[in-house]
Design an enzyme around this catalytic site. Structure first.
Site: not given
Lengths: 145, 407
Positions: B124, B201, B204, B227, B365
């Site tokens: 991202h 990261d 998600q 999220k 993104c």
């Protein structure tokens, strides 16, 4: 007609699948790139201006049906116009799309009335016009933001 | 804990009850942000109605209470990701700020010309741009692990890129644009074998997969509250205690000091050193309620259900003529990204939207991923615990409308 049918009118679908003046000009003396950073759409505009009037204009790039059709329609409308006339058209197009007013019913631009019901898509329609203004005013890049 | 009951879960999310354009809302934009269960919404209201005060300073009743709840939120996060200690949990505004906090420490470190930071082609923008800044400023080089046509990391290339110049590996756990689940444990092992720290990261991943930071042995793990069914504006940076202790503060101000004199300021210890100013107290409390909710449903059950819906969605969408799935990794989570006959995703999104179906269209993104597949953008449906196979059918019907419009 539903709002969606208003948006994707035959004129727009036609210009999308058969864009007029698509490509680039070898001897362009005015060029600009239009960016919509929100969606990544890019339109490259080439113009040949002789004696203050737009003798040739072509565009290429990638974008949605609305921005592609708007580019195609725009090129057909400003070809043969003086720089000043073209800029005037930019301003009146922007005014109708962003503020108020209506397009002449007979004009191809009337096909873009439906876009006004989709606020997130207005920028798509204006993108090529921003690029045109930028090119004529000597800027290299225009963005919708 | 009772078995996973989708009907009960759907009732827990008030917004799923609403309609858009007179059609029932089908919300498939969960990778952008998930909806909130009533328990989270009510917990935040209760905090503002009955418990609000500033934290860590007042000795009055409410301030003590707010502090307790805030620190309790930290402990909930600690347990949720199995961190060794609660001080390893830093609250930020979101994943982006968490990455920037670590990048800031690198900016102030001895990293310099000849050094390399390794990221992947499926990051991202938030895990690209901060490292570009560091590299530009310090003369280091950003290296990119390539991905294959399915959207999987090419591990042999990763191993080739990893060398004595590598100062950090920053990698996404689950790709937001492709859904790929990366083999982060293997990446971490290989990086650690060369003494290279790893930042993951997890924006998600955290809401779909069980994350155990000690088992992964990652050095940093970042994610966002919104999220994972929690409020916006709250994010989490997990970092190993010893690393955090050595890192410089991110911002200066109140909350992050032990003592201030015009000659010298002594910083507070981890984690408060990184939390300058009044924190997002309601955000932390809401996040805690979101974690409670996930635990109550059980992440294992959520993963099982989402896997079923994802599998069904892949089958249904792949069956649509002219639709090409983008991101077909063997190990995938929650994301159905696709191209439809070259019709621009914005047009796809607009038409689908009028059917009451919310998906994301654009570059997500992740422009380098789009370039990798030669598309300017994709349409992306993304799944959360409350989505159903029936909603996938609604999506498929809406896609057929797009095809008819552009026929």
């Amino acid at each position: 007609m539903s709002e969606l049918q208003e948006l994707y009118q035959q004129v727009i679908l036609d210009h999308n699948s058969n864009p007029r003046n698509f490509g680039s000009l070898e001897h362009a003396n005015f060029t600009a790139k239009g960016h919509n950073p929100l969606c990544g759409d890019v339109i490259e505009l080439d113009l040949q201006v002789e004696n203050d009037s737009i003798s040739e204009i072509k565009f290429k790039g990638h974008g949605c049906a609305i921005s592609k059709a708007a580019s195609s329609v725009m090129t057909t409308l400003v070809k043969g116009k003086t720089k000043e006339e073209a800029l005037e058209q930019f301003h009146s197009f922007q005014k109708v799309m962003m503020e108020d007013g209506k397009f002449d019913e007979m004009s191809t631009l009337a096909a873009f009335e439906g876009v006004k019901e989709f606020p997130s898509r207005i920028k798509c329609a204006i993108l090529p016009w921003h690029a045109l203004r930028a090119a004529l005013e000597g800027e290299e890049v225009a963005t919708t933001e | 804990m009772s078995a996973f009951n989708i009907n009960i879960i759907r009732k827990d999310f008030p917004i799923l009850n609403r309609s858009v354009y007179d059609k029932p809302l089908v919300y498939l934009d969960n990778a952008a942000s998930t909806q909130k269960p009533r328990s989270v919404i009510e917990r935040i209201s209760k905090y503002y109605e009955e418990e609000h005060s500033n934290v860590h300073r007042g000795i009055h009743y409410l301030s003590q209470k707010a502090t307790d709840y805030y620190e309790e939120g930290r402990e909930k996060v600690q347990k949720f990701i199995n961190a060794a200690r609660s001080e390893e949990i830093i609250f930020t505004r979101g994943t982006t700020e968490g990455i920037n906090l670590v990048a800031n420490a690198f900016r102030q470190s001895s990293i310099g010309p000849g050094d390399e930071i390794l990221i992947s082609h499926m990051e991202h923008h938030s895990n690209i741009v901060p490292w570009q800044h560091v590299c530009e400023e310090k003369g280091a080089t950003l290296k990119v692990i390539p991905i294959n046509d399915e959207g999987e990391l090419i591990m042999e290339e990763f191993e080739k890129l990893l060398n004595e110049k590598t100062r950090l590996v920053a990698l996404v756990h689950v790709s937001n644009a492709l859904g790929t689940i990366n083999p982060v444990k293997e990446v971490i092992e290989k990086a650690h074998a060369q003494d290279v720290p790893v930042l993951i990261d997890g924006a998600q991943a955290i809401q779909h997969l069980k994350v155990d930071v000690q088992e992964l042995d990652c050095d940093f793990y970042v994610f966002s509250g919104h999220k994972m069914y929690g409020p916006t504006g709250i994010g989490i940076l997990y970092g190993k205690y010893d690393l955090l202790k050595e890192m410089p503060p991110y911002q200066g101000g109140g909350e992050m000091i032990l003592s201030v004199d015009f000659d010298k300021t002594v910083y507070a210890d981890v984690p408060h050193k990184f939390e300058a100013g009044t924190p997002h107290i309601a955000g932390v409390i809401g996040l805690g309620a979101a974690i409670d909710y996930i635990n109550q449903v059980s992440l294992d059950e959520i993963a099982k259900h989402e896997e079923e819906v994802l599998h069904y969605g892949t089958e249904v969408l792949s069956g649509i003529k002219g639709l090409k799935m983008i991101g077909t990794a063997k190990y995938k989570s929650s994301v159905l990204s696709f191209d439809l006959n070259g019709i621009h995703p914005h047009d796809v999104g607009t038409i689908i939207d009028r059917e009451g179906v919310a998906i994301r269209t654009g570059h997500h993104c992740a422009q380098p991923v789009m370039n990798r597949y030669g598309v300017p953008a994709t349409s992306r449906a993304s799944i959360a615990m409350y989505n159903t196979k029936e909603e996938i059918d609604e999506l498929a019907k809406a896609i057929e409308k797009v095809i008819t419009t552009f026929a």
